[in-house]
Design a protein around this motif. Sequence first.
Motif, PDB file in Angstrom:
ATOM      1  N   VAL A  28       0.887  -1.322  -0.062  1.00 31.58           N
ATOM      2  CA  VAL A  28      -0.198  -0.070  -0.083  1.00 31.58           C
ATOM      3  C   VAL A  28       0.944   1.335  -0.054  1.00 31.58           C
ATOM      4  O   VAL A  28       0.419   2.245  -0.569  1.00 31.58           O
ATOM      5  CB  VAL A  28      -0.867   0.053   1.257  1.00 31.58           C
ATOM      6  N   ALA A  29       1.960   1.125   0.506  1.00 29.01           N
ATOM      7  CA  ALA A  29       2.868   2.391   0.484  1.00 29.01           C
ATOM      8  C   ALA A  29       3.307   2.890  -0.834  1.00 29.01           C
ATOM      9  O   ALA A  29       3.667   3.987  -0.931  1.00 29.01           O
ATOM     10  CB  ALA A  29       4.285   1.998   1.347  1.00 29.01           C
ATOM     11  N   GLU A  30       3.069   1.922  -1.896  1.00 29.25           N
ATOM     12  CA  GLU A  30       3.634   2.590  -3.268  1.00 29.25           C
ATOM     13  C   GLU A  30       2.312   3.305  -3.806  1.00 29.25           C
ATOM     14  O   GLU A  30       1.833   2.614  -4.984  1.00 29.25           O
ATOM     15  CB  GLU A  30       3.952   1.242  -3.925  1.00 29.25           C
ATOM     16  N   GLN A  31       2.158   4.372  -3.210  1.00 25.53           N
ATOM     17  CA  GLN A  31       0.815   4.997  -3.647  1.00 25.53           C
ATOM     18  C   GLN A  31       0.964   5.449  -5.085  1.00 25.53           C
ATOM     19  O   GLN A  31       0.104   5.575  -5.844  1.00 25.53           O
ATOM     20  CB  GLN A  31       0.484   6.168  -2.597  1.00 25.53           C
ATOM     21  N   GLY A  32       2.177   6.143  -5.022  1.00 21.98           N
ATOM     22  CA  GLY A  32       2.392   6.893  -6.529  1.00 21.98           C
ATOM     23  C   GLY A  32       2.133   5.912  -7.770  1.00 21.98           C
ATOM     24  O   GLY A  32       1.430   5.878  -8.569  1.00 21.98           O
ATOM     25  N   THR A  33       2.810   4.568  -7.572  1.00 17.61           N
ATOM     26  CA  THR A  33       2.774   3.358  -8.476  1.00 17.61           C
ATOM     27  C   THR A  33       1.183   3.107  -8.775  1.00 17.61           C
ATOM     28  O   THR A  33       0.626   2.757  -9.714  1.00 17.61           O
ATOM     29  CB  THR A  33       3.534   2.367  -8.220  1.00 17.61           C
ATOM     30  N   LEU A  34       0.537   2.835  -7.592  1.00 15.46           N
ATOM     31  CA  LEU A  34      -0.883   2.175  -7.927  1.00 15.46           C
ATOM     32  C   LEU A  34      -1.791   3.552  -8.505  1.00 15.46           C
ATOM     33  O   LEU A  34      -2.685   2.923  -9.060  1.00 15.46           O
ATOM     34  CB  LEU A  34      -1.399   2.333  -6.224  1.00 15.46           C
ATOM     35  N   ALA A  35      -1.444   4.566  -8.010  1.00 15.57           N
ATOM     36  CA  ALA A  35      -2.389   5.662  -8.758  1.00 15.57           C
ATOM     37  C   ALA A  35      -1.977   5.784 -10.211  1.00 15.57           C
ATOM     38  O   ALA A  35      -2.857   5.828 -11.095  1.00 15.57           O
ATOM     39  CB  ALA A  35      -2.089   7.124  -8.082  1.00 15.57           C
ATOM     40  N   VAL A  46      -7.688  -4.189 -13.953  1.00 12.57           N
ATOM     41  CA  VAL A  46      -6.347  -3.629 -13.072  1.00 12.57           C
ATOM     42  C   VAL A  46      -6.679  -2.159 -12.578  1.00 12.57           C
ATOM     43  O   VAL A  46      -6.268  -1.917 -11.634  1.00 12.57           O
ATOM     44  CB  VAL A  46      -5.417  -3.687 -14.153  1.00 12.57           C
ATOM     45  N   ARG A  47      -7.410  -1.405 -13.449  1.00 20.53           N
ATOM     46  CA  ARG A  47      -7.666   0.082 -12.990  1.00 20.53           C
ATOM     47  C   ARG A  47      -8.326  -0.112 -11.644  1.00 20.53           C
ATOM     48  O   ARG A  47      -8.232   0.634 -10.559  1.00 20.53           O
ATOM     49  CB  ARG A  47      -8.303   0.789 -13.858  1.00 20.53           C
ATOM     50  N   VAL A  48      -9.502  -0.857 -11.451  1.00 23.53           N
ATOM     51  CA  VAL A  48     -10.269  -0.962 -10.203  1.00 23.53           C
ATOM     52  C   VAL A  48      -9.485  -1.637  -9.126  1.00 23.53           C
ATOM     53  O   VAL A  48      -9.524  -0.863  -8.187  1.00 23.53           O
ATOM     54  CB  VAL A  48     -11.463  -1.914 -10.536  1.00 23.53           C
ATOM     55  N   ALA A  49      -8.724  -2.539  -9.282  1.00 24.38           N
ATOM     56  CA  ALA A  49      -7.959  -3.175  -8.164  1.00 24.38           C
ATOM     57  C   ALA A  49      -6.790  -1.998  -7.740  1.00 24.38           C
ATOM     58  O   ALA A  49      -6.659  -1.889  -6.568  1.00 24.38           O
ATOM     59  CB  ALA A  49      -7.109  -4.276  -8.735  1.00 24.38           C
ATOM     60  N   ALA A  50      -6.301  -1.292  -8.548  1.00 21.82           N
ATOM     61  CA  ALA A  50      -5.206  -0.230  -8.299  1.00 21.82           C
ATOM     62  C   ALA A  50      -5.834   0.852  -7.512  1.00 21.82           C
ATOM     63  O   ALA A  50      -5.483   1.224  -6.376  1.00 21.82           O
ATOM     64  CB  ALA A  50      -4.520  -0.015  -9.427  1.00 21.82           C
ATOM     65  N   ALA A  51      -7.233   1.346  -7.967  1.00 22.45           N
ATOM     66  CA  ALA A  51      -7.819   2.374  -7.468  1.00 22.45           C
ATOM     67  C   ALA A  51      -8.241   1.910  -6.001  1.00 22.45           C
ATOM     68  O   ALA A  51      -8.227   2.881  -5.060  1.00 22.45           O
ATOM     69  CB  ALA A  51      -8.815   2.793  -8.185  1.00 22.45           C
ATOM     70  N   ALA A  52      -8.577   0.843  -5.913  1.00 24.42           N
ATOM     71  CA  ALA A  52      -9.197   0.298  -4.123  1.00 24.42           C
ATOM     72  C   ALA A  52      -7.872   0.221  -3.238  1.00 24.42           C
ATOM     73  O   ALA A  52      -8.350   0.362  -2.246  1.00 24.42           O
ATOM     74  CB  ALA A  52      -9.622  -1.129  -4.386  1.00 24.42           C
ATOM     75  N   LYS A  53      -6.683   0.619  -3.708  1.00 29.22           N
ATOM     76  CA  LYS A  53      -5.617   0.614  -2.660  1.00 29.22           C
ATOM     77  C   LYS A  53      -4.893   1.837  -2.602  1.00 29.22           C
ATOM     78  O   LYS A  53      -4.185   2.078  -1.860  1.00 29.22           O
ATOM     79  CB  LYS A  53      -4.398  -0.600  -3.300  1.00 29.22           C
TER      80      LYS A  53
END
Length: 836
Positions: A28-35, A46-53
Amino acid sequence: MGFLGLRRSPLKHADPRRREQAVRDLPVAEQGTLAEMALGDSDAGVRVAAAAKVREADLLALIARHKDEAVAKIGRNRLANIATETIKTRSLKDAKILLEAVSEQSALVNIALGADKDDVRQAAFERFLALGEVGDKFLGTLAIQDPSGAFGAVTVGRIGKRQVLKDIAKNAKADSVKTLATERIAELDAVAKKPSPEKQRRARAKDLAGLAERAQVLAVSERWDEVEAEFDQLQAQYQEILAEYPEIDPDDSCEDISAALTRGRSNFVSRRDEALARARQQGENAGAKRALLDAFPVEGDDDAIAEWSERYAAIGEAGDDEPALLRRRAEAMKEPVPEGAAVYEREAREPVVVELDEADQAVLDEVMTEAEQLRESTEWRDADQRFKELDKVWRVKLGMLASNDPRRVAFLDCYTGFKDRRRSDRESRKEQQADRIEQMRALAVEAEQFASLEPAADALDGHLTKLKALQAKWKDVGKASGGEVGRLRTAFRSACDKAYEPIKAMHEARDWERFNNVPKAEDLIERATALQSEEDLAAAHAGIKDVQAAWKGIGQLPRERKDELWQQFRTACDVVYERLQPLFAQRDEERSANFAKKEELVSELQALLDAPTIGMPGSQADKDAMQGKADKIKAMQDRWKEIGPVPREQDKDLWQRYKGLLDRFYASRREHYKVLDQERVENLNEKLALIVSVDELAEDVGRFAEGQAIGKKSEPDFLREVKDIQRRWREIGHVPRDRFDEVRDRFKASCDKIYQALEPWFEKQDAERQNNLERKEALIKELEELLEEEHPEWFKDDVKRIQNDWREAGQVPRKDMDINEKFQDLCDKIFNKQPD
């Protein structure tokens, strides 16, 4: 494996499922990569899974504006959960972006009341109003809690619930808002008392109908010099009536009344002009007849008198002057009765078919149409009055028709038919009256008999029900008149009063019970009042809930104290709930956080159900995957229960989404188990076939045990067969649960028969093994003696002989199988012994 063994990042993998799994594994700490993945990946999953974190507000603000609605919704929901507290401390410039993502009414109200800066509070308030349909509860909260009164000045006018306005008028922090709420309540009361548009329309139609009736009367009047002025007054009254109902637009009925006024005036003017013209003509005729009488021929000149008579008859009617002219003519001609007068009267009495002009024909058609309708009417008085009015219209407007004119006769037939029906109805009502009186007599007797009964104490409620049923029967009889009706009514009421006396005593006893409930109610009021000073808000909330539940259970209160006690209790509870507002606000925040957690859980469940299947349907891999998915969903359900409640306005939609996904899973699971059930049925058939085989084998073994030869088979053959059948039984698999015990017991019983029949052989085998054990123990003793020799290696030939004897000795009991290891150990020691 990439070039030189370097692995490509799974976040860049071509397979979206691999990328999605990589996103789920990403910290979860990888906020920039997730965004970055939420905003730019090509796959929706993939977009939904990333946005959820994603957790950071600035990144969520970008996600909330994504063109993918599923991704944007996750961003908005998460942003709304964290934005409330963040916005309160920020400047308007920084808060604007976050405010755009907040769509929850409760969150915007919280910001509008709790933000540090005035411009942020105002922006939150404007955002709240821009949502469209906002709840009266939130509008009331703003009006009550805002000390400046600025919010209340806007919200009060939008509130339509009197109770909310009463709370504002009582509890608002700003006096100006209290005044506005009081005025708003008065405004709503005035609107409530105001007749509905439909009632106003009916009232206006009634007023206008009076004008139409008056116009009909004036239309047939002969007051030529006065009526037209009265028509002007009717027209003015018509405009005044329309002005009295400004909120209702004129409709077709108004236009009909206006047309009736115009038509009435036109008919009157036409009749007046015709009457004046006729009067002028009759005056001229009278002058001509007078002049002609003055020039009566000389007596005895018959030809001149005949010519004179023709000229006199050709002149026409002279109106009111006609009788005097006829008498003067008779005197001039020296006749007792003028011939012309006799002929005139006879012609007036004979029926003559008169041709009507277009206007008179229209009147005739209208009169006859209405007469035919009235003939079948049951509104006797109104219809009779209307027939009389139509008859007057006939005599005024259609007076030129003779009484025996077929058209006049048709009208009179309608009127006569109506009178006949009315007479028949009157006779029918007399019969009904007699029948009702007879029913009243029977009910009066029944009431007196009922009043003589003495109901038991536990049957009073049933007694009251029967009394009410008896009174309902009396009411259903209907109205009747006459002296006997009054006597029957008095007798019936007296009997009912007597029958009600035990009920009255019961009610008085229940009234005492109600008075006994008063101390309970007063105690609950004291408890509610005491909770107003409770410091622990959670304890105060639990306490007020208990008090309210106890109030529902205290029973009925005396009518004269009921409203007073209830108002005291309600006021005390309202004060407690006012103090609980911070607690409710905190719980609203917790529910918002719970909503985010459950939203994330729904996303996880969606992703789990959308994951591709593993293995072929019905394969072991498919079964294992289904069980694994079921275990995960069970864990999700446990987490759902642990999370806690969400905001009420979001609960239904979220629950439906969650339940829809569960229903989808369990539907597929039912299909999966349907396949398994089919397999179990097939397994059942296979095991039933094995039961047949083992039953047949048991019969063979039974006959063999009795001494009958079964081919060349022996006990070992039978044992191998039953062992093989048992192995195949274990390999088949599960059967339907409801048949499991049955087939297991049948199979076990047959196997037990076989083993029981082979029991003598097993005992013989056990005896042989025991003898073999004794022989082998003797051989071990020989080896031990050889090992004690000074040079045991010299006795190897003896050892080999002993080994041959060991092999020939046969098997030993299973529990003594370790003797083989002991024998082998002794042999090894002798063979490995080195000479000194």
